[in-house]
Design a protein around this motif. Structure first.
Motif, mmCIF file in Angstrom:
data_model
loop_
_atom_site.group_PDB
_atom_site.id
_atom_site.type_symbol
_atom_site.label_atom_id
_atom_site.label_comp_id
_atom_site.label_asym_id
_atom_site.label_seq_id
_atom_site.Cartn_x
_atom_site.Cartn_y
_atom_site.Cartn_z
ATOM 1 N N LYS A 58 55.156 27.601 95.568
ATOM 2 C CA LYS A 58 54.661 28.250 96.697
ATOM 3 C C LYS A 58 53.226 27.390 97.153
ATOM 4 N N PRO A 59 52.869 27.527 98.313
ATOM 5 C CA PRO A 59 51.763 26.819 98.960
ATOM 6 C C PRO A 59 50.478 27.586 98.199
ATOM 7 N N LEU A 60 49.641 26.591 97.967
ATOM 8 C CA LEU A 60 48.126 27.016 97.346
ATOM 9 C C LEU A 60 47.320 27.752 98.172
ATOM 10 N N PRO A 61 46.788 28.877 97.869
ATOM 11 C CA PRO A 61 45.910 29.639 98.683
ATOM 12 C C PRO A 61 44.693 28.778 98.957
ATOM 13 N N LYS A 62 43.786 29.022 99.797
ATOM 14 C CA LYS A 62 42.570 28.023 99.814
ATOM 15 C C LYS A 62 41.313 28.795 98.875
ATOM 16 N N PHE A 63 41.472 30.292 98.677
ATOM 17 C CA PHE A 63 40.373 30.763 97.951
ATOM 18 C C PHE A 63 41.203 31.769 97.167
ATOM 19 N N ALA A 64 40.881 32.307 95.814
ATOM 20 C CA ALA A 64 41.274 33.405 95.045
ATOM 21 C C ALA A 64 39.952 33.877 94.226
ATOM 22 N N ASP A 65 40.062 35.306 94.139
ATOM 23 C CA ASP A 65 38.965 35.626 93.192
ATOM 24 C C ASP A 65 39.049 35.471 91.557
ATOM 25 N N VAL A 66 40.272 35.085 91.297
ATOM 26 C CA VAL A 66 40.523 34.730 90.012
ATOM 27 C C VAL A 66 41.692 33.974 89.927
ATOM 28 N N VAL A 67 41.601 32.555 89.093
ATOM 29 C CA VAL A 67 42.637 31.697 88.916
ATOM 30 C C VAL A 67 42.892 31.799 87.494
ATOM 31 N N VAL A 68 44.195 32.179 87.119
ATOM 32 C CA VAL A 68 44.623 32.195 85.662
ATOM 33 C C VAL A 68 45.324 30.995 85.415
ATOM 34 N N ILE A 69 45.124 30.029 84.615
ATOM 35 C CA ILE A 69 45.857 28.722 84.308
ATOM 36 C C ILE A 69 46.719 29.135 83.061
ATOM 37 N N GLY A 70 47.971 28.913 83.507
ATOM 38 C CA GLY A 70 48.754 28.858 82.177
ATOM 39 C C GLY A 70 49.838 30.167 82.291
ATOM 40 N N GLY A 71 50.825 30.174 82.318
ATOM 41 C CA GLY A 71 51.974 30.878 82.520
ATOM 42 C C GLY A 71 52.666 31.431 81.237
ATOM 43 N N GLY A 72 52.092 31.365 80.179
ATOM 44 C CA GLY A 72 52.553 32.049 78.926
ATOM 45 C C GLY A 72 52.261 33.439 78.769
ATOM 46 N N SER A 73 52.421 33.890 77.671
ATOM 47 C CA SER A 73 52.533 35.504 77.363
ATOM 48 C C SER A 73 51.281 35.855 77.742
ATOM 49 N N LEU A 74 50.091 35.413 77.303
ATOM 50 C CA LEU A 74 48.787 35.762 77.553
ATOM 51 C C LEU A 74 48.159 35.734 78.952
ATOM 52 N N GLY A 75 48.653 34.473 79.669
ATOM 53 C CA GLY A 75 48.416 34.309 81.046
ATOM 54 C C GLY A 75 49.050 35.242 81.975
ATOM 55 N N CYS A 76 50.461 35.739 81.872
ATOM 56 C CA CYS A 76 51.229 36.668 82.584
ATOM 57 C C CYS A 76 50.586 37.834 82.325
ATOM 58 N N GLN A 77 50.203 38.287 81.007
ATOM 59 C CA GLN A 77 49.592 39.580 80.880
ATOM 60 C C GLN A 77 48.426 39.910 81.515
ATOM 61 N N THR A 78 47.407 38.781 81.599
ATOM 62 C CA THR A 78 46.224 38.843 82.011
ATOM 63 C C THR A 78 46.372 39.044 83.583
ATOM 64 N N LEU A 79 47.227 38.197 84.435
ATOM 65 C CA LEU A 79 47.437 38.419 85.569
ATOM 66 C C LEU A 79 47.978 39.890 85.887
ATOM 67 N N TYR A 80 49.073 40.191 85.022
ATOM 68 C CA TYR A 80 49.405 41.808 85.173
ATOM 69 C C TYR A 80 48.277 42.760 85.055
ATOM 70 N N HIS A 81 47.448 42.673 84.140
ATOM 71 C CA HIS A 81 46.546 43.863 83.929
ATOM 72 C C HIS A 81 45.341 43.654 85.113
ATOM 73 N N LEU A 82 45.044 42.400 85.686
ATOM 74 C CA LEU A 82 44.138 42.235 86.756
ATOM 75 C C LEU A 82 44.606 43.131 87.984
ATOM 76 N N CYS A 83 45.943 42.792 88.107
ATOM 77 C CA CYS A 83 46.525 43.598 89.394
ATOM 78 C C CYS A 83 46.559 45.072 89.274
ATOM 79 N N LYS A 84 46.782 45.489 87.942
ATOM 80 C CA LYS A 84 46.982 46.838 87.589
ATOM 81 C C LYS A 84 45.418 47.585 87.825
ATOM 82 N N LEU A 85 44.491 46.809 87.601
ATOM 83 C CA LEU A 85 42.970 47.148 87.698
ATOM 84 C C LEU A 85 42.537 46.954 89.230
ATOM 85 N N GLY A 86 43.434 46.662 90.111
ATOM 86 C CA GLY A 86 43.136 46.751 91.436
ATOM 87 C C GLY A 86 42.720 45.382 92.072
ATOM 88 N N MET A 87 42.798 44.240 91.425
ATOM 89 C CA MET A 87 42.425 42.842 91.855
ATOM 90 C C MET A 87 43.831 42.638 92.746
#
Length: 423
Positions: A58-87
């Motif tokens: 995908k094209p990279l965004p110019k800005f992000a509130d949070v960048v999670v680096i790493g698409g393993g179990s913990l990275g995906c779970q962190t991204l999932y919970h950040l979104c569930k908390l409203g980010m």
């Protein structure tokens, strides 16, 4: 066909191939040989050759509130919970494909009897996410199998430890030998849209010093563009140390070889629980009509030179090291002596002075997300906080190596003594 009993008797004299399986997947090592011989599984070739992927998905965004680096179990779970908390403006960058490092080959066990309330709660949340929440939110099955677990006490000390763990409130009970034989048949003792960008390795992390003299993240650099962000989450697994250095952070982490074998079909095994025998240093995981057998060795092999090109890959299994688990498994389940070995899986295992934070994906992902948004976690996460170590230790490679080795080899030691040795 290789049999577990045959492997146990012949493994320590690995001068000739044990079987057609061993000829294909193992090699004998001398004291001067390199133990980090890598091999790629067919899945890697399928992704690279058939998909013809080059560059980010995908094209990279110019800005992000949070960048999670790493698409393993913990990275995906962190991204999932950040979104569930409203980010909403959150992005995950993965150097290759999701789960490409250590997650894809994990044995997939989730044991809830743990030596601390925090670990029990973290794992309970992980279980809830995988077993129910994700399926309810997405309509997709996660593959969760609820077949229970059985801990075997071979002595009074171990039994006393299990009784103490039971007092933490988990649904469990003490089973006698007759009950054990009954359990082990066959005479065996809301939808969220997130941005995930694959094939986009991070090349740098820029930091700046604010007016108070505090270093803060400014942006994340890749070969395909830069993302401005005030927050980076390092979920890079075996590459976490290298990534940390980009931001001037020492991550005390060591990677080791960790393996399990999968048996051929065993009749009548379908209803047995997963088994963990700490004193024999072995676990048995139900895998359809077969068993996965593995554990934690006293002499693990370190992976010192972590390759940037390691993706959906495995190591050659060193039978000299793994043989102690075969002995324990056959002693516990005699039927395995005449059971064939279908496959062997040997991949990187992350050991760090975080005491396994990367192994508690869902729970730690939730706490990381809460920490980022609210400035602190909900639970007492001191035992997982890198700041509890003085910089003289996090920069001391000998100390990191020795303590990581201790943490790995004592994984099945009585929990009380294991935690005292770590902290």
């Amino acid at each position: 066909m290789a049999f577990l009993g045959t492997a146990a008797r012949r493994g320590m004299a690995c001068r000739k191939p044990l079987s057609p399986l061993c000829r294909a997947t193992t090699r004998c090592y001398s004291s001067q040989s390199t133990h980090t011989s890598e091999k790629s599984v067919p899945y890697e070739k399928t992704l690279k050759q058939e998909d013809g992927i080059s560059g980010p998905t995908k094209p990279l965004p110019k800005f992000a509130d949070v960048v999670v680096i790493g698409g393993g179990s913990l990275g995906c779970q962190t991204l999932y919970h950040l979104c569930k908390l409203g980010m909403t403006n959150v992005v995950l960058l993965e150097r290759d494909r999701l789960t490409t490092g250590t997650t894809w080959h994990t044995a997939g066990l989730l044991w809830q009897l743990r030596p601390s309330d925090t670990e029990v709660e973290l794992l309970a949340h992980t279980r809830n996410v995988i077993s129910s929440e994700l399926e309810e939110e997405t309509g997709l099955e996660t593959g969760w199998i609820q077949n229970g677990g059985l801990f075997i006490a071979s002595n009074k000390q171990r039994l006393d430890e299990y009784k103490r763990l039971m007092s933490m409130g988990l649904h469990s009970q003490i089973a006698k030998t007759n009950d054990f034989n009954k359990l082990l048949d066959y005479n065996l003792i809301s939808k969220i849209l997130i941005s995930v960008i694959e094939n986009c390795p991070v090349t740098g992390i820029q930091v700046k010093v604010d007016d108070l003299g505090v270093k803060r993240v400014k942006e994340v650099e890749t070969a395909y563009g830069t993302i401005q962000t005030p927050c980076v989450v390092n979920c890079a697994g075996v590459w976490a140390t290298k990534l940390g250095k980009m931001a001037g952070v020492s991550v005390p982490l060591i990677t080791m070889h960790h393996a399990y074998i999968v048996t051929e079909k065993i009749e009548g095994i379908q209803n047995m629980p997963n088994v963990r025998d700490h004193d024999a240093s072995v676990y048995l995981r139900l895998q359809g009509d077969a068993l996965s057998v593995g554990g934690y060795e006293h002499n693990p092999i370190f992976w010192d030179d972590v390759s940037d090109k390691f993706a959906f890959s495995l190591f050659d299994l060193d039978w000299d090291v793994f043989m102690q688990h075969i002995d324990g498994a056959v002693n516990r389940v005699p039927a395995l002596e005449q059971t064939g070995i279908k496959s062997a899986v040997c991949g990187p295992e992350i050991q760090s002075t975080f005491t396994g934070c990367t192994m508690l994906g869902g729970g730690c992902g939730k706490e990381l997300a809460h920490w980022i948004i609210h400035g602190r976690p909900e639970k007492d996460m001191y035992g997982y906080d890198i700041r509890r170590f003085h910089h003289s230790l996090t920069n001391n490679n000998r100390w990191i190596r020795e303590r990581s080795h201790e943490s790995y080899t004592k994984n099945y030691s009585p929990c009380l003594f294991r935690r005292l040795s770590i902290f």
